[in-house]
Design an enzyme around this catalytic site. Sequence first.
Site, PDB file in Angstrom:
ATOM      1  N   THR A 117      -7.769 -30.928  29.752  1.00 17.12           N
ATOM      2  CA  THR A 117      -8.032 -32.514  30.206  1.00 17.12           C
ATOM      3  C   THR A 117      -7.806 -33.364  29.119  1.00 17.12           C
ATOM      4  OG1 THR A 117     -10.059 -34.001  30.586  1.00 17.12           O
ATOM      5  CG2 THR A 117     -10.490 -31.758  29.777  1.00 17.12           C
ATOM      6  N   TYR A 141     -18.547 -31.300  28.781  1.00 13.87           N
ATOM      7  CA  TYR A 141     -17.427 -31.016  29.643  1.00 13.87           C
ATOM      8  C   TYR A 141     -16.218 -30.965  28.594  1.00 13.87           C
ATOM      9  CZ  TYR A 141     -13.218 -31.392  32.794  1.00 13.87           C
ATOM     10  OH  TYR A 141     -11.994 -31.175  33.270  1.00 13.87           O
TER      11      TYR A 141
END
Length: 324
Positions: A117, A141
């Site tokens: 990501t 995350y």
Amino acid sequence: MPNILVTGGAGYIGSHVNKALHSKGYKTIVLDNLVYGHSEFVKWGNFFLVDLQNKDSLKLIFKKHQIDAVMHFAAYAYVGESVHHPSKYYNNNVANTLNLLDTMLECDVKKIIFSSTCATYGLPQELPIPETHQQSPINPYGRSKLMIENILADYQIAYNLNYVVLRYFNAAGADPDGIIGEWHEPETHLIPLVLQAALREQGEVKIFGTDYNTKDGTCIRDYIHVTDLADAHILALEYLCNGGTETIFNLGNGDGFSVKDVIESARTITQREIAVKEFQRREGDPPILIGDAKKAKKILGWSPSNTCLDSIIDTAWGWHQRLA
Ligand code: UDP
């Protein structure tokens, strides 16, 4: 055709890639714990309800099926939740990935495509963001994904595990046939929330921050169509199968759209009223995130085809109308 193990194949991006693999003739073995995934999304391949925590089950699946390569989507991906429950994220995203990687090695499977990501970059120091940009994630995350990237690099050196890391910008849209799409519970993403408001024709979309240093004061993001992401996965798989070595690609549109652009486009596509309310900034949101995807275009020959915001929102709208 090779057998591909797809972890997280009942999720948003995993299900679209599973469909694309199937349409290219690949056989897929799909794993999902269905915590956030939807069994309705697994319409292709051989599905196993498995949590990657369960190494014995994983091993049985690897032993039973002749797996040629793994596409690893399974992860929790709520940034806010990761701040309050980091243990959940490090256990599921990192520890369970170690189970997967170690099982792969035990079963002599040496190719993996990993979903990473743009959250691994943290606050951008330059735009568009290249793959060489420093990685300083600002939440658990993003850190969990960066840890796996580092583990993959170490496993490549020590165990000859070959990998492609794909760093997604903002995945959006839905398969044009409308049978799979973006469905999160709870929903926190802008485009689904805007389209849900259009469907209901009531309630307000919150705009988180109108005082950013951007063209209209709202945050700018790089929305990349999920079927374009799926195409990139197939190309990355072909790259590995044709002897390509470990590498990392950004997957983005290369163009940025503001929160207000998204809302205007949704009004045009849906022809519905969408009420908005201006709120304060959401914690941890960088003002602008735009990816430089030249490397994927050059090396993989990737050529995203749904780059205009209206066409992204149009496919998402088709899906949301079906879901309603
Ligand atoms: N956003 C917003 N209202 C919402 C949800 C999101 O204004 O109800 C904004 C958010 O602040 C960000 C952009 O929309 O600037 C995209 O957010 P999303 O959660 O979809 O993706 P992210 O960029 O956080 O991965």
